[in-house]
Design a protein around this motif. Structure first.
Motif, PDB file in Angstrom:
ATOM      1  N   LYS A  85      -6.229  16.117   2.541  1.00 10.25           N
ATOM      2  CA  LYS A  85      -5.052  16.961   2.636  1.00 10.25           C
ATOM      3  C   LYS A  85      -4.017  16.494   1.532  1.00 10.25           C
ATOM      4  CE  LYS A  85      -1.449  18.706   5.797  1.00 10.25           C
ATOM      5  NZ  LYS A  85      -0.816  18.629   6.972  1.00 10.25           N
ATOM      6  N   TRP A  86      -3.747  15.283   1.124  1.00 13.79           N
ATOM      7  CA  TRP A  86      -2.908  14.669   0.476  1.00 13.79           C
ATOM      8  C   TRP A  86      -3.309  15.274  -0.995  1.00 13.79           C
ATOM      9  CZ3 TRP A  86      -2.006  12.559  -4.339  1.00 13.79           C
ATOM     10  CH2 TRP A  86      -0.777  11.783  -4.421  1.00 13.79           C
ATOM     11  N   PHE A  87      -4.543  15.189  -1.319  1.00 11.47           N
ATOM     12  CA  PHE A  87      -4.936  15.863  -2.610  1.00 11.47           C
ATOM     13  C   PHE A  87      -4.631  17.373  -2.696  1.00 11.47           C
ATOM     14  CE2 PHE A  87      -7.601  12.077  -2.948  1.00 11.47           C
ATOM     15  CZ  PHE A  87      -7.633  11.682  -4.082  1.00 11.47           C
ATOM     16  N   GLN A  88      -4.957  17.959  -1.552  1.00  8.81           N
ATOM     17  CA  GLN A  88      -4.552  19.541  -1.676  1.00  8.81           C
ATOM     18  C   GLN A  88      -3.109  19.573  -1.695  1.00  8.81           C
ATOM     19  OE1 GLN A  88      -6.222  20.179   2.542  1.00  8.81           O
ATOM     20  NE2 GLN A  88      -8.257  20.317   1.549  1.00  8.81           N
ATOM     21  N   THR A  89      -2.495  18.864  -1.312  1.00  7.48           N
ATOM     22  CA  THR A  89      -0.922  19.315  -1.528  1.00  7.48           C
ATOM     23  C   THR A  89      -0.271  18.579  -2.611  1.00  7.48           C
ATOM     24  OG1 THR A  89      -0.650  18.836   1.082  1.00  7.48           O
ATOM     25  CG2 THR A  89       1.397  18.848  -0.261  1.00  7.48           C
ATOM     26  N   ILE A 109     -13.242   8.731  -2.081  1.00 10.82           N
ATOM     27  CA  ILE A 109     -11.934   9.137  -3.032  1.00 10.82           C
ATOM     28  C   ILE A 109     -12.290   9.644  -4.471  1.00 10.82           C
ATOM     29  CG2 ILE A 109     -10.074   8.179  -3.899  1.00 10.82           C
ATOM     30  CD1 ILE A 109      -9.925   6.539  -1.442  1.00 10.82           C
ATOM     31  N   ARG A 110     -13.526   9.007  -5.093  1.00 13.90           N
ATOM     32  CA  ARG A 110     -14.123   9.036  -6.050  1.00 13.90           C
ATOM     33  C   ARG A 110     -14.479  10.584  -6.134  1.00 13.90           C
ATOM     34  NH1 ARG A 110     -14.715  10.932 -10.450  1.00 13.90           N
ATOM     35  NH2 ARG A 110     -15.889  10.115 -12.017  1.00 13.90           N
ATOM     36  N   SER A 111     -15.205  11.212  -5.268  1.00 17.36           N
ATOM     37  CA  SER A 111     -15.243  12.497  -4.976  1.00 17.36           C
ATOM     38  C   SER A 111     -14.205  13.426  -4.965  1.00 17.36           C
ATOM     39  CB  SER A 111     -16.400  12.817  -3.811  1.00 17.36           C
ATOM     40  OG  SER A 111     -16.848  14.271  -3.729  1.00 17.36           O
ATOM     41  N   GLU A 125       0.717  -1.119  -0.075  1.00 15.61           N
ATOM     42  CA  GLU A 125       0.109  -0.035   0.094  1.00 15.61           C
ATOM     43  C   GLU A 125       0.872   1.267  -0.068  1.00 15.61           C
ATOM     44  OE1 GLU A 125      -2.182   2.776  -0.183  1.00 15.61           O
ATOM     45  OE2 GLU A 125      -2.964   0.913  -0.554  1.00 15.61           O
ATOM     46  N   PRO A 126       1.019   1.920  -1.253  1.00 13.76           N
ATOM     47  CA  PRO A 126       2.077   3.123  -1.104  1.00 13.76           C
ATOM     48  C   PRO A 126       1.667   4.210  -0.030  1.00 13.76           C
ATOM     49  CG  PRO A 126       0.518   2.991  -2.929  1.00 13.76           C
ATOM     50  CD  PRO A 126       0.294   1.786  -2.260  1.00 13.76           C
ATOM     51  N   PHE A 127       0.772   4.441   0.347  1.00 13.14           N
ATOM     52  CA  PHE A 127       0.335   5.510   1.056  1.00 13.14           C
ATOM     53  C   PHE A 127       0.494   5.371   2.541  1.00 13.14           C
ATOM     54  CE2 PHE A 127      -2.497   6.877  -2.403  1.00 13.14           C
ATOM     55  CZ  PHE A 127      -2.306   8.153  -2.461  1.00 13.14           C
ATOM     56  N   LEU A 128       0.879   3.794   2.949  1.00 16.00           N
ATOM     57  CA  LEU A 128       1.156   3.540   4.196  1.00 16.00           C
ATOM     58  C   LEU A 128       2.607   4.127   4.734  1.00 16.00           C
ATOM     59  CD1 LEU A 128       0.116   1.533   6.402  1.00 16.00           C
ATOM     60  CD2 LEU A 128       1.305  -0.173   5.456  1.00 16.00           C
ATOM     61  N   HIS A 129       3.639   4.120   3.904  1.00 13.77           N
ATOM     62  CA  HIS A 129       5.013   4.690   3.990  1.00 13.77           C
ATOM     63  C   HIS A 129       4.792   6.210   4.434  1.00 13.77           C
ATOM     64  CE1 HIS A 129       9.214   4.448   4.496  1.00 13.77           C
ATOM     65  NE2 HIS A 129       9.263   5.503   3.459  1.00 13.77           N
ATOM     66  N   ASP A 130       5.316   6.635   5.490  1.00  8.46           N
ATOM     67  CA  ASP A 130       5.389   8.027   5.849  1.00  8.46           C
ATOM     68  C   ASP A 130       4.016   8.808   5.796  1.00  8.46           C
ATOM     69  OD1 ASP A 130       6.761  10.375   6.887  1.00  8.46           O
ATOM     70  OD2 ASP A 130       7.722  10.738   5.007  1.00  8.46           O
ATOM     71  N   LYS A 131       3.229   7.835   5.929  1.00 10.58           N
ATOM     72  CA  LYS A 131       1.649   8.513   5.782  1.00 10.58           C
ATOM     73  C   LYS A 131       1.493   9.196   4.506  1.00 10.58           C
ATOM     74  CE  LYS A 131       1.283   9.223  10.738  1.00 10.58           C
ATOM     75  NZ  LYS A 131       0.965  10.279  11.927  1.00 10.58           N
ATOM     76  N   GLY A 132       2.224   8.894   3.385  1.00 11.54           N
ATOM     77  CA  GLY A 132       1.868   9.199   1.962  1.00 11.54           C
ATOM     78  C   GLY A 132       2.567  10.317   1.468  1.00 11.54           C
ATOM     79  N   ASP A 133       3.555  10.881   2.616  1.00 11.57           N
ATOM     80  CA  ASP A 133       4.403  12.019   2.316  1.00 11.57           C
ATOM     81  C   ASP A 133       5.464  11.762   1.122  1.00 11.57           C
ATOM     82  OD1 ASP A 133       4.770  14.834   2.572  1.00 11.57           O
ATOM     83  OD2 ASP A 133       6.714  14.239   3.345  1.00 11.57           O
ATOM     84  N   PHE A 134       6.123  10.480   1.552  1.00 13.06           N
ATOM     85  CA  PHE A 134       7.012   9.677   0.532  1.00 13.06           C
ATOM     86  C   PHE A 134       6.546   9.533  -0.825  1.00 13.06           C
ATOM     87  CE2 PHE A 134       9.286   6.273  -1.359  1.00 13.06           C
ATOM     88  CZ  PHE A 134      10.606   6.822  -1.060  1.00 13.06           C
ATOM     89  N   LEU A 135       5.264   9.295  -0.859  1.00 15.29           N
ATOM     90  CA  LEU A 135       4.767   8.979  -2.215  1.00 15.29           C
ATOM     91  C   LEU A 135       4.485  10.213  -2.986  1.00 15.29           C
ATOM     92  CD1 LEU A 135       3.100   7.485  -4.390  1.00 15.29           C
ATOM     93  CD2 LEU A 135       1.132   7.421  -2.857  1.00 15.29           C
ATOM     94  N   HIS A 189      -0.346  17.099  -9.253  1.00 16.40           N
ATOM     95  CA  HIS A 189       0.797  16.464  -9.907  1.00 16.40           C
ATOM     96  C   HIS A 189       0.636  15.038 -10.503  1.00 16.40           C
ATOM     97  CE1 HIS A 189       3.270  19.857  -8.445  1.00 16.40           C
ATOM     98  NE2 HIS A 189       3.080  19.351  -7.234  1.00 16.40           N
ATOM     99  N   LEU A 190      -0.768  14.466 -10.083  1.00 19.28           N
ATOM    100  CA  LEU A 190      -1.090  13.194 -10.336  1.00 19.28           C
ATOM    101  C   LEU A 190      -2.183  13.201 -11.437  1.00 19.28           C
ATOM    102  CD1 LEU A 190      -1.137  10.328  -9.128  1.00 19.28           C
ATOM    103  CD2 LEU A 190      -3.115  10.953  -7.713  1.00 19.28           C
ATOM    104  N   ASP A 191      -1.924  12.270 -12.542  1.00 21.72           N
ATOM    105  CA  ASP A 191      -2.944  12.186 -13.628  1.00 21.72           C
ATOM    106  C   ASP A 191      -3.958  11.230 -13.245  1.00 21.72           C
ATOM    107  OD1 ASP A 191      -1.646  13.311 -16.076  1.00 21.72           O
ATOM    108  OD2 ASP A 191       0.112  12.657 -14.938  1.00 21.72           O
ATOM    109  N   ILE A 192      -3.458   9.964 -12.720  1.00 21.60           N
ATOM    110  CA  ILE A 192      -4.345   8.963 -12.436  1.00 21.60           C
ATOM    111  C   ILE A 192      -4.435   8.214 -11.035  1.00 21.60           C
ATOM    112  CG2 ILE A 192      -5.822   6.530 -13.285  1.00 21.60           C
ATOM    113  CD1 ILE A 192      -4.142   7.164 -15.977  1.00 21.60           C
TER     114      ILE A 192
END
Length: 332
Positions: free
Chosen positions: A144-148, A189-191, A106-116, A152-155
């Protein structure tokens, strides 16, 4: 034994389950015959190496779910330091990478998603890749991750195997009783994807517990840009065999059952099937996953040139598609 630093798993799938601390590659063949007779076979292979057009980076094996069919099990908790990860990404960009897909574990698990998030930002802002994507189970994602990092994310692809909570419990796609609903997370998340202009995708693994489920109504309502449908696959040492951390045999369905599921959902225009036949180009030709040497140690071409690859199959399975949100012309 492969280096623990940056293993290169040869694969042509954009799956959410493949290899830890790994750059796994989807590539196209670069034309051009080798001329001359004074070089070794290995040098000739490097000369004619493929271009890593689309890359899956599975930077962690850790996951907070326990999906019974998963063939990317948590055999190590190792994650590359951020700057080393960036160096590997830069090498891949220089070798021709156009699309990066971050997965796990799960890529959002490490460093609470900040590393990702920092890797996503680096790939889009510094490397200026046409497409940056993520595959996640959705349980750790915060607004908050979306806000930050959302710009930069396409999909963003969310794994969802059933629209029945009891079925998700049987599969293991849950954090346990009393935790947040997987389906509530999916719709939330869809929203957010709509709000922050990120293309939304769904991945589903079809197995014995969901093969008879009609998902049409929910998929149509969620309206993903792609619905990737995988046939449950066994990989020795991962989810099958004596040393495996999972026993996925009870999840396996036949080719006929998988085709019947596809037929039942043929009206869903965004469906993209991924049968076991197509998924076997993971470089698991011996029934297991065999990583190459690290690209940080030997370079991209040296790392990928000894694998098998079928460009026709890559194209047939929809490996090349409109993957930049700027080109999707979505109605936000």
């Amino acid at each position: 034994m492969a280096s623990p630093k940056l293993l290169l798993q040869l694969c042509i799938s954009s799956l959410h389950h493949i290899t830890a601390s790994v750059f796994s590659l989807v590539w196209r063949w670069t034309p051009g015959a080798f001329k001359g007779t004074d070089r070794t076979l290995e040098e000739r292979k490097v000369q004619n190496a493929t271009t890593p057009t689309s890359v899956n980076y599975h930077f962690t094996r850790k996951c907070n779910y326990k999906c019974g069919f998963c063939f990317h099990t948590a055999k190590t908790s190792f994650v590359l330091p951020l700057e080393e990860a960036k160096r590997g990404l830069r090498l891949l960009k220089e070798a021709g990478m156009e699309k990066i897909n971050f997965s796990g574990g799960e890529p959002f698990l490490h460093d609470k998603g900040d590393f990702l998030g920092r890797l996503v930002q680096y790939c889009k802002q510094d490397l200026q890749l046409p497409s940056v994507s993520i595959i996640s189970n959705g349980s750790m994602i915060k607004e908050k991750w979306f806000q930050t990092y959302g710009e930069h994310l396409d999909i963003l692809a969310i794994s969802c195997d059933s629209f029945d909570e009891a079925t998700n419990q049987l599969i293991g796609r849950t954090q346990g009783s009393g935790r947040k609903s997987h389906l509530d997370n999916l719709y939330r998340i869809r929203s957010w994807c709509q709000q922050y202009k990120v293309a939304f995708k769904i991945n589903s693994v079809i197995n014995t517990f969901n093969v008879d489920e009609d998902m049409t109504e929910h998929i149509v309502e969620l309206n993903p840009v792609r619905w990737k449908v995988f046939q449950c696959l066994l990989i020795d040492g991962e989810n099958a065999g004596e040393v495996a951390l999972r026993e996925a045999e009870r999840f396996v369905i036949s080719d006929q059952q998988f085709q019947e599921f596809l037929d039942a959902h043929s009206s869903v225009s965004c469906l993209v099937p991924e049968s076991n036949e197509k998924m076997r180009f993971l470089d698991c030709r011996e029934g297991r996953k065999d990583p190459s040497k690290s690209i940080l140690d030997v370079g991209v071409k040296n790392a990928i040139c000894f694998s098998g690859f079928d460009e026709k199959m890559f194209l047939e399975r929809g490996g090349k598609y409109v993957w930049s949100k700027a080109d999707m012309k979505l109605d936000w």
